[in-house]
Design a protein around this motif. Structure first.
Motif, mmCIF file in Angstrom:
data_model
loop_
_atom_site.group_PDB
_atom_site.id
_atom_site.type_symbol
_atom_site.label_atom_id
_atom_site.label_comp_id
_atom_site.label_asym_id
_atom_site.label_seq_id
_atom_site.Cartn_x
_atom_site.Cartn_y
_atom_site.Cartn_z
ATOM 1 N N HIS A 150 0.848 -1.202 0.000
ATOM 2 C CA HIS A 150 0.000 0.000 0.000
ATOM 3 C C HIS A 150 0.884 1.252 0.000
ATOM 4 C CE1 HIS A 150 -3.128 -2.800 1.984
ATOM 5 N NE2 HIS A 150 -3.397 -2.673 0.695
ATOM 6 N N GLU A 210 2.030 3.571 2.940
ATOM 7 C CA GLU A 210 2.612 2.843 4.072
ATOM 8 C C GLU A 210 4.073 2.543 3.756
ATOM 9 O OE1 GLU A 210 -0.032 -0.525 4.537
ATOM 10 O OE2 GLU A 210 -1.775 0.736 4.169
ATOM 11 N N ARG A 224 -2.838 4.445 -1.929
ATOM 12 C CA ARG A 224 -2.928 3.076 -1.396
ATOM 13 C C ARG A 224 -2.776 2.018 -2.493
ATOM 14 N NH1 ARG A 224 -4.818 0.612 3.194
ATOM 15 N NH2 ARG A 224 -5.862 -1.385 3.002
ATOM 16 N N HIS A 281 3.115 -3.548 7.051
ATOM 17 C CA HIS A 281 2.142 -2.522 6.646
ATOM 18 C C HIS A 281 2.147 -1.374 7.643
ATOM 19 C CE1 HIS A 281 -0.438 -4.508 3.467
ATOM 20 N NE2 HIS A 281 0.315 -5.514 3.868
ATOM 21 N N GLU A 282 1.315 -0.367 7.325
ATOM 22 C CA GLU A 282 0.976 0.670 8.284
ATOM 23 C C GLU A 282 -0.521 0.919 8.106
ATOM 24 O OE1 GLU A 282 4.286 3.570 8.986
ATOM 25 O OE2 GLU A 282 4.580 3.303 6.838
HETATM 26 ZN ZN ZN Z 1 -1.510 -1.840 4.233
#
Ligand code: ZN
Length: 269
Positions: A62, A65, A104, A153-154
């Motif tokens: 994403h 992130e 994203r 991820h974030e």
């Molecule tokens: Zn993510």
């Protein structure tokens, strides 16, 4: 590349640091490419030190992130020093187009590693990258049963202004039979718990998932992580999330530093 206000490095920096592995006997494959409006091709690279692997590292799915991709590229030197053991597949930046635009998804507006077409929930791949990336991990490289997966991820909760998560810090997803009790998962859990971005133990994610002691177990989200847990019996499959209250809160340097420690925990003492 348009500037993003969080200080993230250029794609060339991410790839350049990973390319240093090639001098240590690693191989690089271009899984797919994303084409920009100006006709520039942004390759999606895989790196591996064996065609039969027991560890999988994933970043940059994403575009909002960035910490995972940056941490993985900075960890490449440490991976080189491991000297061919364990056997590792590194997918450092799966969505360079989104990374460079702070978006994203990829250019088709879909998650680049969506796996629903292979999990019986969609008739066709969500986008060309999803077709290529899922085919690569299932067919081009042998990912052994019991391989440990870390997908960094974030969670940019600022995307959803109506949503509120109490606390600053992190949480994680763990999948695979007995995955939560696996030593690798325990080390990553303890690392995040003691980090400056500690595990948020209770609450509801903005996707409606209930956190139990900071963890969501065996989620069915159509991700590449679910695919690797179900179709390759990977265990534990660990997806880490750092909660972002704005693109620079907490600061990117702190998030990258946390993920470098998580990588150390993943590989063990
Ligand atoms: Zn993510």
């Amino acid at each position: 590349m348009p500037g993003v206000g969080d200080g993230r490095p250029a794609i060339a920096d991410i790839h350049g640091r990973c390319d240093a592995l090639l001098a240590c006997g690693w191989r690089r494959v271009e899984i797919a490419a994303q084409v920009t409006e100006r006709g520039e091709s942004l390759p999606i690279h895989a790196y591996f030190n064996s065609t039969s692997v027991d560890r999988v590292l994933i970043g940059g799915i994403h575009g909002r992130e960035p910490a995972g991709a940056i941490a993985l590229s900075r960890y490449a030197g440490r991976l080189a020093s491991l000297g061919g053991a364990p056997h590792i597949l590194l997918l450092p930046l799966l969505n360079p187009w989104g990374y460079s635009r702070h978006l994203r998804y990829g250019p088709s507006g879909q998650s680049v590693s969506d796996s629903d077409h292979l999990l019986g929930r969609a008739p066709a791949p969500a986008c060309p990258e999803a077709a290529a990336i899922t085919a690569f991990v299932l067919d081009a490289v042998r990912i052994n049963p019991g391989a440990a997966v870390l997908d960094l991820h974030e969670d940019p909760v600022y995307e959803a202004p109506e949503y509120h998560l109490e606390g600053q810090g992190s949480y994680l997803y763990v999948s695979g039979e007995g995955g939560l009790d696996h030593p690798v998962a325990r080390r990553v859990y303890r690392c995040l718990e003691a980090s400056p971005l500690p595990l948020i133990k209770e609450g509801l994610t903005r996707f409606g998932e209930q956190l139990v002691d900071g963890v969501i177990v065996d989620t069915e989200d159509g991700s590449i992580d679910e695919l690797l847990a179900k179709k390759r019996a990977c265990c534990p499959v660990i997806t880490t999330e750092l909660v972002l209250h704005s693109e620079a809160t907490p600061p990117l340097s702190e998030r990258v530093s946390t993920y470098l420690h998580v990588l150390d925990a993943f590989f063990g003492p």
